[in-house]
Design a protein around this motif. Structure first.
Motif, short mmCIF file in Angstrom:
data_model
loop_
_atom_site.label_atom_id
_atom_site.label_comp_id
_atom_site.label_asym_id
_atom_site.label_seq_id
_atom_site.Cartn_x
_atom_site.Cartn_y
_atom_site.Cartn_z
N ARG A 56 -34.49 12.78 -30.63
CA ARG A 56 -33.48 12.63 -29.60
C ARG A 56 -34.08 13.18 -28.31
O ARG A 56 -34.45 14.34 -28.25
N ILE A 108 -22.73 6.38 -31.73
CA ILE A 108 -23.34 7.39 -32.61
C ILE A 108 -22.43 8.59 -32.81
O ILE A 108 -22.39 9.18 -33.88
N LEU A 136 -25.83 7.11 -26.44
CA LEU A 136 -26.70 6.01 -26.79
C LEU A 136 -26.91 5.16 -25.56
O LEU A 136 -25.96 4.87 -24.83
N ALA A 192 -31.39 6.95 -28.67
CA ALA A 192 -30.60 8.17 -28.81
C ALA A 192 -31.07 9.21 -27.81
O ALA A 192 -32.24 9.58 -27.80
#
Ligand code: GDP
Ligand code: GDP
Length: 471
Positions: A10, A37, A54, A59
């Protein structure tokens, strides 16, 4: 069958800048894009300065490192620089937010100097450029002189240019696209045992300052004379220890030690939150410590909210129970109070420990191991469908405009967390109370104490040519 919650890389985007340039407005604008998400968890505090989102299948997280009141003009530069320093340590990309209408300020330039030395991808967001007209009027050239690769004019308030800014960040970081969430699979896959993950359990220890995280981890390591070593190959910003208990290995990420390492860290809340957030991302199960002697509801709720949103297995650890017990508190009372205040984590078990006296500490490991078993579990399709039938016999879904709502078929499509797709005739007619009722029946039937997801979907036609499958 897939595990949507397996640790995803991420990218963290940090917003830096002096007060009033529009960081928090920009933060909200960016975080507002977050969609699939993270689901909304009822009761979770929304007011905060970090969020997952997102963007075109990528991400990301965003953190607003500001949010402080400058003590004085002299302190202002120091404070903003401190924020910038933290951002640089933590983030994949840094956005310096400046006020386009005011032009470049000495604080902006000073922070820019610091950022340039860090070698991270840098962006300038020239904010408050609300119209094309303003764009012509502002002294854009001076922002280019900051020497950052990318200068973007935006209007955080109206959303102008914000999408382009995020797009540029995503492009610069060359982030991989995530696979589609399992709920989107054309046909639910059947349960298979073959890809069951085995091996180490990733456990994160989190909690607000002074709840006893260090004491807890020391007790854990001391009592059992575990093998302790730094695990190579894990992110450098977390302290991981390998712990073995009754034949099960745990990789324990301890967010307490981290805080100690850096002096500036202690003064900035966003910093410890970001670290906790990363630790939670990488864990399957989180032990969140609370202090039995001191209510810190707001901060506790934020952390627990994060765990719930990220749908990780959770064990709530009430520490310093030695003191509370002496003062006459009972576990029943405490448990009831806490679940009432934090209903969004009522699925999670609560344990009472004294890290200082080493009481109850290894029980946390044992409980965590059991939770992870559930978290990774596959539920056989026949048993699921039997349950679905029973549920409907007991209590069918309320009619939708006079028409019956039927649940036809259920299958588990993912684990970690267990995710079930229920095929039905009118998914849009199923309200929150019935959804919760079905969830609770699933929990009761399987003794589930981990987060789970239920997705209601209109029944699809069974056969379709493979060429029509979405990629
Ligand atoms: P922060 O202190 O950097 O977090 O700044 P805020 O987000 O709180 O914004 C400071 C002020 O600037 C607020 O009054 C906002 O409404 C205003 N503001 C933020 N973004 C914009 C924008 O794009 N255009 C205009 N005109 N005002 C903005
Ligand atoms: P951290 O900031 O979360 O790592 O917290 P520490 O482990 O540094 O603990 C904060 C304070 O709480 C220290 O003074 C500890 O001795 C004390 N403490 C930690 N666990 C317990 C406990 O179980 N009982 C009591 N009475 N004190 C504790």
């Amino acid at each position: 069958m897939s595990a949507p919650n397996a640790p995803v890389p991420r990218a963290l985007v940090a917003l830096v800048g002096r007060p009033n340039v529009g960081k928090s407005t920009l933060f909200n604008r960016i975080a507002g894009r977050r969609a699939a998400i993270v689901e909304d968890v009822p009761g979770v505090t929304r007011d905060r300065n970090y969020a997952d989102f997102l963007f075109e299948g990528r991400a990301l997280s965003v953190v607003d490192t500001g949010g402080f009141e400058p003590e004085s003009r002299d302190r202002l530069i120091a404070q903003v620089r401190q924020q910038a320093q933290l951002a640089v340590e933590e983030a994949s990309a840094v956005v310096l937010v400046v006020d386009g209408r005011e032009g470049l300020s000495p604080v902006d330039s000073s922070v820019a100097d610091l950022l340039r030395r860090a070698g991270k991808p840098l962006f300038v967001a020239v904010n408050k450029v609300d119209t094309a007209r303003t764009e012509e009027e502002i002294p854009l050239a001076e922002f280019f002189r900051l020497g950052f690769g990318e200068v973007h004019t935006v209007s955080a308030e109206h959303g102008r240019g914000v999408g382009e800014l995020v797009e540029a960040i995503v492009a610069k970081l060359a982030l991989p696209e995530l696979p589609p969430p399992p709920e989107d699979a054309e046909e639910p896959e059947e349960v298979s045992e073959s890809d069951r993950p085995k091996g180490d359990i990733r456990l994160a220890i989190v909690g607000r300052p002074n709840v006893g995280k260090s004491t807890f981890v020391n007790a854990l390591l001391g009592t059992e004379r575990f093998v302790v070593s730094d695990v190579p190959g894990t992110t450098r910003d977390a302290i991981d220890s390998l712990v073995e208990h009754r034949g099960q290995r745990f990789v324990v990420t301890d967010t307490a030690g981290i805080r100690r390492k850096s002096a500036i860290a202690q003064s900035v809340e966003a910093y410890s939150v970001v670290r906790a957030m990363k630790a939670i991302d990488r864990a399957e199960v989180v032990a969140c410590l609370l202090d039995a002697t001191e209510a810190g509801v707001e901060q506790d709720a934020r952390l627990l909210g994060l765990v719930a949103e990220k749908a990780k297995a959770l064990v709530i650890v009430v520490n310093k129970w030695d003191v509370a017990e002496r003062e006459g508190a009972t576990q029943d009372w405490y448990r009831k109070e806490l679940y009432k205040r934090l209903p969004f984590v009522s699925f999670a078990p609560m344990l009472f420990v004294s890290a200082k006296e080493g009481r109850g500490v290894t029980r946390v490991l044992e409980r965590a191991a059991r939770l992870v078993e559930q978290y990774r579990a596959r539920f056989p399709t026949p048993a699921l469908n039997e349950l679905l039938e029973t549920i409907q016999e007991e209590h069918p879904a309320p009619l939708a405009k006079g028409h019956p709502v039927k649940l036809y078929y259920v299958a588990q499509v993912a684990y970690a967390p267990p995710t079930f797709v229920i095929q039905c005739n009118r998914p849009e007619a199923i309200g929150e109370p019935y959804r919760r009722f079905v969830e609770n029946r699933f929990r009761d039937a399987f003794g589930l104490e981990v987060p789970m997801r239920l997705v209601f979907r209109e029944r699809k036609r069974r056969s379709r040519p493979p060429s029509k499958r979405r990629g």
